[in-house]
Design a protein around this motif. Sequence first.
Motif, PDB file in Angstrom:
ATOM      1  N   GLY A 257      35.536   6.485 -34.371  1.00 32.48           N
ATOM      2  CA  GLY A 257      34.233   5.894 -34.068  1.00 32.48           C
ATOM      3  C   GLY A 257      33.551   6.593 -32.912  1.00 32.48           C
ATOM      4  N   LEU A 258      34.343   7.016 -31.910  1.00 27.66           N
ATOM      5  CA  LEU A 258      33.768   7.740 -30.778  1.00 27.66           C
ATOM      6  C   LEU A 258      33.197   9.083 -31.232  1.00 27.66           C
ATOM      7  CD1 LEU A 258      33.437   7.455 -27.707  1.00 27.66           C
ATOM      8  CD2 LEU A 258      35.559   8.733 -27.433  1.00 27.66           C
ATOM      9  N   TRP A 259      33.883   9.742 -32.154  1.00 32.46           N
ATOM     10  CA  TRP A 259      33.356  10.994 -32.713  1.00 32.46           C
ATOM     11  C   TRP A 259      32.016  10.753 -33.401  1.00 32.46           C
ATOM     12  CZ3 TRP A 259      34.242  16.158 -32.773  1.00 32.46           C
ATOM     13  CH2 TRP A 259      35.389  16.611 -32.133  1.00 32.46           C
ATOM     14  N   LEU A 260      31.924   9.665 -34.174  1.00 35.15           N
ATOM     15  CA  LEU A 260      30.660   9.342 -34.845  1.00 35.15           C
ATOM     16  C   LEU A 260      29.555   9.112 -33.821  1.00 35.15           C
ATOM     17  CD1 LEU A 260      31.808   6.950 -37.719  1.00 35.15           C
ATOM     18  CD2 LEU A 260      31.093   9.332 -37.916  1.00 35.15           C
ATOM     19  N   LEU A 261      29.926   8.479 -32.698  1.00 35.27           N
ATOM     20  CA  LEU A 261      28.943   8.187 -31.668  1.00 35.27           C
ATOM     21  C   LEU A 261      28.387   9.467 -31.055  1.00 35.27           C
ATOM     22  CD1 LEU A 261      27.689   5.753 -30.175  1.00 35.27           C
ATOM     23  CD2 LEU A 261      29.521   5.958 -28.499  1.00 35.27           C
ATOM     24  N   TYR A 262      29.244  10.460 -30.889  1.00 35.60           N
ATOM     25  CA  TYR A 262      28.814  11.711 -30.274  1.00 35.60           C
ATOM     26  C   TYR A 262      28.239  12.711 -31.288  1.00 35.60           C
ATOM     27  CZ  TYR A 262      30.711  10.933 -25.574  1.00 35.60           C
ATOM     28  OH  TYR A 262      30.931  10.472 -24.303  1.00 35.60           O
ATOM     29  N   LEU A 263      28.412  12.441 -32.566  1.00 31.70           N
ATOM     30  CA  LEU A 263      28.027  13.424 -33.579  1.00 31.70           C
ATOM     31  C   LEU A 263      26.559  13.847 -33.499  1.00 31.70           C
ATOM     32  CD1 LEU A 263      29.301  15.063 -35.826  1.00 31.70           C
ATOM     33  CD2 LEU A 263      28.653  13.266 -37.444  1.00 31.70           C
ATOM     34  N   PRO A 264      25.588  12.918 -33.325  1.00 33.73           N
ATOM     35  CA  PRO A 264      24.190  13.368 -33.227  1.00 33.73           C
ATOM     36  C   PRO A 264      23.931  14.267 -32.026  1.00 33.73           C
ATOM     37  CG  PRO A 264      24.306  10.994 -33.592  1.00 33.73           C
ATOM     38  CD  PRO A 264      25.691  11.443 -33.274  1.00 33.73           C
ATOM     39  N   LEU A 265      24.805  14.185 -31.017  1.00 32.42           N
ATOM     40  CA  LEU A 265      24.629  15.006 -29.823  1.00 32.42           C
ATOM     41  C   LEU A 265      25.352  16.338 -29.929  1.00 32.42           C
ATOM     42  CD1 LEU A 265      25.189  12.171 -27.173  1.00 32.42           C
ATOM     43  CD2 LEU A 265      23.056  12.843 -28.290  1.00 32.42           C
ATOM     44  N   VAL A 266      26.322  16.421 -30.833  1.00 29.86           N
ATOM     45  CA  VAL A 266      27.069  17.663 -31.023  1.00 29.86           C
ATOM     46  C   VAL A 266      26.417  18.544 -32.089  1.00 29.86           C
ATOM     47  CG1 VAL A 266      29.320  18.595 -31.696  1.00 29.86           C
ATOM     48  CG2 VAL A 266      29.204  16.607 -30.221  1.00 29.86           C
ATOM     49  N   ILE A 267      25.641  17.936 -32.991  1.00 30.12           N
ATOM     50  CA  ILE A 267      24.874  18.709 -33.969  1.00 30.12           C
ATOM     51  C   ILE A 267      23.587  19.186 -33.298  1.00 30.12           C
ATOM     52  CG2 ILE A 267      23.705  18.690 -36.192  1.00 30.12           C
ATOM     53  CD1 ILE A 267      26.545  18.237 -36.697  1.00 30.12           C
ATOM     54  N   PRO A 268      23.289  20.463 -33.261  1.00 25.16           N
ATOM     55  CA  PRO A 268      22.054  20.928 -32.600  1.00 25.16           C
ATOM     56  C   PRO A 268      20.803  20.340 -33.243  1.00 25.16           C
ATOM     57  CG  PRO A 268      23.414  22.783 -33.329  1.00 25.16           C
ATOM     58  CD  PRO A 268      24.054  21.567 -33.861  1.00 25.16           C
ATOM     59  N   GLN A 269      19.839  19.986 -32.403  1.00 25.52           N
ATOM     60  CA  GLN A 269      18.578  19.461 -32.927  1.00 25.52           C
ATOM     61  C   GLN A 269      17.905  20.466 -33.855  1.00 25.52           C
ATOM     62  OE1 GLN A 269      15.981  18.115 -29.810  1.00 25.52           O
ATOM     63  NE2 GLN A 269      17.428  16.598 -29.031  1.00 25.52           N
TER      64      GLN A 269
END
Length: 565
Positions: A396-408
Amino acid sequence: MVRGKGLLRLVPALTVLAMLGPVAAGLLGALGPALGHLPAAGLSAPPLTPLTAVLSTPGIDRSIRLSVTTGLAATALALGTVTLLLAGWTGSRAFGLLQRALSPLLAVPHAAAAFGLAFLIAPSGWLARIVSPWATGWQVPPDILILHDPWGASLVAGLVTKEVPFLLLMSLAALRQVDAARSRAVALSLGYGPVMGWIIGVFPRLYAQIRMPVYVVLTYAMSVVDMALVLGPTTPPPLSVQIVTWMSAPALEMRMQAAAGALLQLALVLATLALWWLGERVVARLGRRWVTAGRRAPAVEPLRWLGLAAASIVAMTVLAGIAVMMLWSVAYVWRFPAALPGALSGAVWIRQGPVLSSTLAETMWIASASTAMALVLVLGCLEAEQRYRLRLSGRGLWLLYLPLVIPQTAFLPGLQALLIDAGIGAGQIPVILAHLVFVLPYVFLSLGDPYRAWDARLGTIAATLGAGPNRVLWRVRLPMLLGPVLTAAAVGLAVSVGQYLPTLLIGGGRVMTLTTEALALSSGGDRRVIAAFGLMQTLAALLPFALAIGVPAVVWRHRKGLAHG
């Protein structure tokens, strides 16, 4: 939000959908144009044509290299600064002063920090002025390439000034979970110095807690657009800026090239993250060998001063940048090499007042709407955790950070293409939903720990007095958590105020915020106007934090025992 039991169970799923749905849709939306299929423009090409066009762009190899080198350098320098600061100064008075200075600076938008740094280090900037002509002999600005240097050094400096406060706050939150004081005491008893003892006894467990924030910093540094426009190289620019240039080109076939560039950016970031992960393994293995050999490394101890100096420079740079923006916004005459303006005037504020006020209103409306939505979803998720005994797992923590780890730059061009295909015009609502993708993770991270740390026995007492779960939430828990909730809201507002690329691409150039307007004006060269917009952007991000501190202090001034967090 939590009236119906069934609705509350759906909130976590809705949150994941709101956070990851646009990311997945954007990546899928970029795939078609990247393979030569853009039906909205009636364009079609052989599958590899867009990628071939990207790779044949003059200077693309340097753009790729710049993205990797600036990202790695900024991340390593920021992490090294925070590590040396924590290792050498935790618990000291100097550390307390620096912590209080750096914490508010996290709210300063990246674009505003970039403007402030540019006003400081430019050949005609404040640093050159205060040493001229008495120390340099300069009567005119020197012909030195500082801003937009081809190596990206000024961009790295700008990124470090913003990422040090972020990593420091993430580290301070994680230190509570690693029993740092006891581990350091054990290392000291074994003959290690304070710095080396902290590095071998505390840092490995601390890094395990902040690994995802470090990945976020690396991703952002590799794909940043707003700071790169102000500080980064231009011939060629970093890959992220090149992608935005292709997206803004009048020729529609360039959208396919931009989509291919977006997927190339994603692959580049993932490869660099993998390289960093391998570096973690190498450093861990070398560290184990070092500890096994029993080396004490007394030469490392003086490096604590380097950490203190670097963190102090970061704090002073951002504060001085804000001060210089204030001076430029009211400067009437300020010729080089004068250290201060020769005359002051409020003409810029008067002339730009109508535009500033309307842009500020639109900025705060978008920020308030996205933050309010994020708060509703986050509070629903956290309340569902408490009522149904759920816990946030590592996945779940990975999912939380996923939008921030994928470049805009990897998914926003595809999301824009999908919106065009669907006939959804540019406007505030799509921009608000795009901002929500980035506001949600930060609001969750800000509010999660205080919400879970609330003493559940207070809820049990309220329940014995006849209060139901909803009444406990609204009449007991949330009033006591007023401070953390307002702080999380301030974080969300600051994140939204600083968003550039989602506003530019999803808004289609029709939605004007302080960030987009400031960066649009940056090419004009009028420092007074740029400073006014940059300063207003900074105030829009900092004021909510002042309210988050002041409002609970006033509300609970006679009931301090009820304040929590």
